[in-house]
Design a protein around this motif. Structure first.
Motif, PDB file in Angstrom:
ATOM      1  N   LEU A  10      -9.720  -5.859  -9.846  1.00  0.00           N
ATOM      2  CA  LEU A  10     -10.466  -4.831  -9.127  1.00  0.00           C
ATOM      3  C   LEU A  10      -9.635  -4.344  -7.944  1.00  0.00           C
ATOM      4  CD1 LEU A  10     -13.967  -6.580  -8.991  1.00  0.00           C
ATOM      5  CD2 LEU A  10     -13.005  -5.170 -10.823  1.00  0.00           C
ATOM      6  N   LEU A  11      -9.659  -3.037  -7.707  1.00  0.00           N
ATOM      7  CA  LEU A  11      -8.889  -2.426  -6.629  1.00  0.00           C
ATOM      8  C   LEU A  11      -9.834  -1.708  -5.681  1.00  0.00           C
ATOM      9  CD1 LEU A  11      -6.108  -0.795  -8.833  1.00  0.00           C
ATOM     10  CD2 LEU A  11      -6.062  -3.062  -7.752  1.00  0.00           C
ATOM     11  N   GLY A  12      -9.546  -1.808  -4.378  1.00  0.00           N
ATOM     12  CA  GLY A  12     -10.451  -1.189  -3.428  1.00  0.00           C
ATOM     13  C   GLY A  12      -9.833  -0.786  -2.120  1.00  0.00           C
ATOM     14  N   GLN A  13     -10.695  -0.513  -1.160  1.00  0.00           N
ATOM     15  CA  GLN A  13     -10.260  -0.101   0.169  1.00  0.00           C
ATOM     16  C   GLN A  13      -9.557  -1.248   0.888  1.00  0.00           C
ATOM     17  OE1 GLN A  13     -13.553   1.456   2.393  1.00  0.00           O
ATOM     18  NE2 GLN A  13     -13.679   3.333   1.205  1.00  0.00           N
ATOM     19  N   GLY A  14      -8.763  -0.852   1.878  1.00  0.00           N
ATOM     20  CA  GLY A  14      -8.108  -1.847   2.717  1.00  0.00           C
ATOM     21  C   GLY A  14      -7.114  -2.712   1.988  1.00  0.00           C
ATOM     22  N   GLY A  15      -6.583  -2.238   0.855  1.00  0.00           N
ATOM     23  CA  GLY A  15      -5.615  -3.008   0.093  1.00  0.00           C
ATOM     24  C   GLY A  15      -6.221  -4.135  -0.716  1.00  0.00           C
ATOM     25  N   LEU A  16      -7.516  -4.108  -0.924  1.00  0.00           N
ATOM     26  CA  LEU A  16      -8.185  -5.188  -1.649  1.00  0.00           C
ATOM     27  C   LEU A  16      -7.761  -5.229  -3.114  1.00  0.00           C
ATOM     28  CD1 LEU A  16     -10.425  -7.417  -1.593  1.00  0.00           C
ATOM     29  CD2 LEU A  16     -11.976  -5.646  -2.464  1.00  0.00           C
ATOM     30  N   ILE A  17      -7.363  -6.426  -3.570  1.00  0.00           N
ATOM     31  CA  ILE A  17      -7.087  -6.695  -4.979  1.00  0.00           C
ATOM     32  C   ILE A  17      -7.775  -8.002  -5.336  1.00  0.00           C
ATOM     33  CG2 ILE A  17      -5.337  -7.066  -6.746  1.00  0.00           C
ATOM     34  CD1 ILE A  17      -3.314  -5.688  -4.975  1.00  0.00           C
ATOM     35  N   LEU A  18      -8.660  -7.947  -6.324  1.00  0.00           N
ATOM     36  CA  LEU A  18      -9.368  -9.133  -6.793  1.00  0.00           C
ATOM     37  C   LEU A  18      -9.060  -9.353  -8.265  1.00  0.00           C
ATOM     38  CD1 LEU A  18     -12.876  -8.519  -5.170  1.00  0.00           C
ATOM     39  CD2 LEU A  18     -11.021  -9.963  -4.297  1.00  0.00           C
ATOM     40  N   GLN A  19      -8.768 -10.601  -8.618  1.00  0.00           N
ATOM     41  CA  GLN A  19      -8.362 -10.919  -9.984  1.00  0.00           C
ATOM     42  C   GLN A  19      -9.300 -11.961 -10.592  1.00  0.00           C
ATOM     43  OE1 GLN A  19      -4.033 -11.401 -11.452  1.00  0.00           O
ATOM     44  NE2 GLN A  19      -4.687 -13.488 -11.022  1.00  0.00           N
ATOM     45  N   SER A  20      -9.615 -11.779 -11.889  1.00  0.00           N
ATOM     46  CA  SER A  20     -10.503 -12.719 -12.569  1.00  0.00           C
ATOM     47  C   SER A  20     -10.077 -12.882 -14.020  1.00  0.00           C
ATOM     48  CB  SER A  20     -11.949 -12.230 -12.519  1.00  0.00           C
ATOM     49  OG  SER A  20     -12.789 -13.068 -13.276  1.00  0.00           O
ATOM     50  N   ARG A  21     -10.200 -14.110 -14.522  1.00  0.00           N
ATOM     51  CA  ARG A  21      -9.929 -14.370 -15.935  1.00  0.00           C
ATOM     52  C   ARG A  21     -11.190 -14.303 -16.780  1.00  0.00           C
ATOM     53  NH1 ARG A  21      -4.977 -16.221 -17.326  1.00  0.00           N
ATOM     54  NH2 ARG A  21      -3.561 -16.857 -15.636  1.00  0.00           N
ATOM     55  N   ASP A  22     -12.359 -14.496 -16.149  1.00  0.00           N
ATOM     56  CA  ASP A  22     -13.601 -14.533 -16.902  1.00  0.00           C
ATOM     57  C   ASP A  22     -14.579 -13.412 -16.535  1.00  0.00           C
ATOM     58  OD1 ASP A  22     -14.506 -15.294 -14.407  1.00  0.00           O
ATOM     59  OD2 ASP A  22     -14.995 -17.354 -14.985  1.00  0.00           O
ATOM     60  N   GLY A  23     -14.197 -12.573 -15.575  1.00  0.00           N
ATOM     61  CA  GLY A  23     -15.083 -11.490 -15.160  1.00  0.00           C
ATOM     62  C   GLY A  23     -16.242 -11.945 -14.298  1.00  0.00           C
ATOM     63  N   GLU A  24     -16.222 -13.197 -13.849  1.00  0.00           N
ATOM     64  CA  GLU A  24     -17.300 -13.745 -13.023  1.00  0.00           C
ATOM     65  C   GLU A  24     -16.804 -14.217 -11.670  1.00  0.00           C
ATOM     66  OE1 GLU A  24     -19.444 -16.747 -15.085  1.00  0.00           O
ATOM     67  OE2 GLU A  24     -19.863 -15.501 -16.833  1.00  0.00           O
ATOM     68  N   LYS A  25     -15.723 -14.982 -11.673  1.00  0.00           N
ATOM     69  CA  LYS A  25     -15.161 -15.512 -10.442  1.00  0.00           C
ATOM     70  C   LYS A  25     -13.865 -14.778 -10.127  1.00  0.00           C
ATOM     71  CE  LYS A  25     -17.117 -20.105 -11.217  1.00  0.00           C
ATOM     72  NZ  LYS A  25     -16.823 -21.555 -11.401  1.00  0.00           N
ATOM     73  N   PHE A  26     -13.799 -14.267  -8.886  1.00  0.00           N
ATOM     74  CA  PHE A  26     -12.662 -13.451  -8.486  1.00  0.00           C
ATOM     75  C   PHE A  26     -11.903 -14.105  -7.341  1.00  0.00           C
ATOM     76  CE2 PHE A  26     -15.415 -10.566 -10.689  1.00  0.00           C
ATOM     77  CZ  PHE A  26     -14.559  -9.671 -11.325  1.00  0.00           C
ATOM     78  N   THR A  27     -10.591 -13.993  -7.387  1.00  0.00           N
ATOM     79  CA  THR A  27      -9.738 -14.479  -6.314  1.00  0.00           C
ATOM     80  C   THR A  27      -8.882 -13.324  -5.797  1.00  0.00           C
ATOM     81  OG1 THR A  27      -8.031 -15.151  -7.910  1.00  0.00           O
ATOM     82  CG2 THR A  27      -9.646 -16.821  -7.231  1.00  0.00           C
ATOM     83  N   PRO A  28      -8.641 -13.271  -4.481  1.00  0.00           N
ATOM     84  CA  PRO A  28      -7.864 -12.159  -3.915  1.00  0.00           C
ATOM     85  C   PRO A  28      -6.363 -12.321  -4.153  1.00  0.00           C
ATOM     86  CG  PRO A  28      -8.501 -13.676  -2.184  1.00  0.00           C
ATOM     87  CD  PRO A  28      -9.160 -14.180  -3.433  1.00  0.00           C
TER      88      PRO A  28
END
Length: 373
Positions: free
Chosen positions: A320-338
């Protein structure tokens, strides 16, 4: 676009698009016609605001501010700016095959390429888009008037007639206002059949690669003409359109007919994507939802309340990409890590390659190594 109406209705509520509006306003104060003025070639074009990127065949193509189109033939290791006959803000790029692609932009710009993004030809501008909308709504008003005359006691028809009459007046005002309508996304099923969508409920359809377009927005249950921000297809071929005010539309027949889907959020959605045969809908303040079939949506807690602009769906990861340089990554679509983007500049789109992501946003083009081939 009328900035007062945009502010009141919250039509474009993100840092990136707000920046683009300010840019457009500044240029509009000159007498330059951005639709016919070629983009300036610059050695720093790759560092300017970019809004979308796609991979097609062996090349990558990215688009952004001032009509800039960037192209890479080596998986994003080097980039070349392409000459374009326009200098408006470019908002989206889409390819149906390695040769045939389309882009959209502000001032109602639609352009196409048949050589993989090397050269681009204008298909439509905002003046033509406004005329297409007005013509279709006038036809629909006439059709409804005939029905209403035949059924004078039909209150439902009377209400529809009032609504269309208002939309005709609004469309006529847009014609008088000039080529200010923003197009925000494009989607094509193949080299002939596709859609373009954008501000004020605008939806256009083509069946000949973009040579001719028809206004399609009257097929949506969107009487307030809210913005349409993004379009995608799932693995079953169903089409989806996401927009502001919680708007979500679904088509199961290639876009001929659309059903409005209730969503649990009444704010703006900026992207919809599919990952592992699950649909993800995202937007303002980090709102993120997931669905199996696109009809019922459940919230997903990403752990962040930052506006989500876009998503990159790889083979085994959702980013997931967002404001303020946010990048979130997930392998299962439930738990995300920056992930560390290296700064706080907002990100608007990206693609996944082997061992890295190529992203675009306020800082231009960004390559993020993942360390895994």
């Amino acid at each position: 676009m009328d900035p007062i109406r945009s502010l009141i209705n919250g039509l474009i509520s993100t840092v990136i698009l707000s920046f683009s509006l300010l840019t457009n306003s500044a240029v509009a104060q000159t007498d330059i016609d951005r639709l016919t003025t070629p983009a300036l070639l610059s050695s720093r074009a790759a560092e300017e605001l970019m809004l979308d990127i796609t991979a097609t065949g062996k090349q990558l193509v990215a688009v952004g501010d001032q009509g800039v189109v960037m192209r890479s033939e080596d998986q994003g290791r080097s980039w070349q700016q392409q000459q374009t006959p326009f200098s408006v803000m470019l908002t989206s790029v889409y390819f149906a095959d390695p040769q045939h692609g389309w882009l959209s932009g502000h001032d109602g710009l639609l352009a196409a390429t048949s050589d993989g993004g090397v050269s681009w030809q204008t298909l439509l501008d905002g003046n033509q888009v406004n005329q297409l909308r007005l013509q279709r709504l006038q036809e629909k008003l006439a059709e409804l008037q005939v029905r209403a005359d035949a059924e004078p006691d039909n209150t439902s028809l009377a209400e529809q007639l009032d609504s269309i009459a208002w939309q005709v007046d609004d469309a006529a005002a847009a014609v008088e206002g000039g080529a200010a309508v923003p197009l925000l996304d494009t989607w094509f099923a193949d080299a002939q059949h596709g859609f373009a969508l954008g501000g004020y409920g605008l939806l256009l359809k083509t069946e000949d690669g973009g040579e001719n377009w028809v206004y399609w927005g009257d097929r949506l249950d969107n009487p307030d003409n809210f913005h349409l921000n993004a379009m995608t297809a799932d693995h079953q071929g169903n089409l989806y359109i996401a927009g502001e005010a919680g708007l979500l539309f679904r088509s199961t027949d290639g876009g001929a007919n659309w059903r409005r889907i209730e969503t649990p959020y009444d704010g703006s959605f900026f992207a919809i994507t599919e990952f592992s045969k699950q649909l993800y809908l995202m937007g303002l303040r980090g709102h993120l939802y997931r669905s199996d079939e696109g009809l019922q949506w459940s919230p997903v807690d990403s752990g962040y309340s930052v506006t989500l602009q876009s998503a990159v769906a790889g083979a085994d990861k959702l980013v997931l990409l967002g404001q303020g340089g946010l990048i979130l990554q997930s392998r299962d679509g439930e738990k995300f890590t920056p992930l560390d983007s290296g700064g706080r500049r907002s990100l608007s789109a990206g693609i996944a390659l082997q061992g890295r992501y190529v992203l675009v946003g306020e800082g231009g083009l960004l390559t993020l190594e993942t360390g895994h081939e």
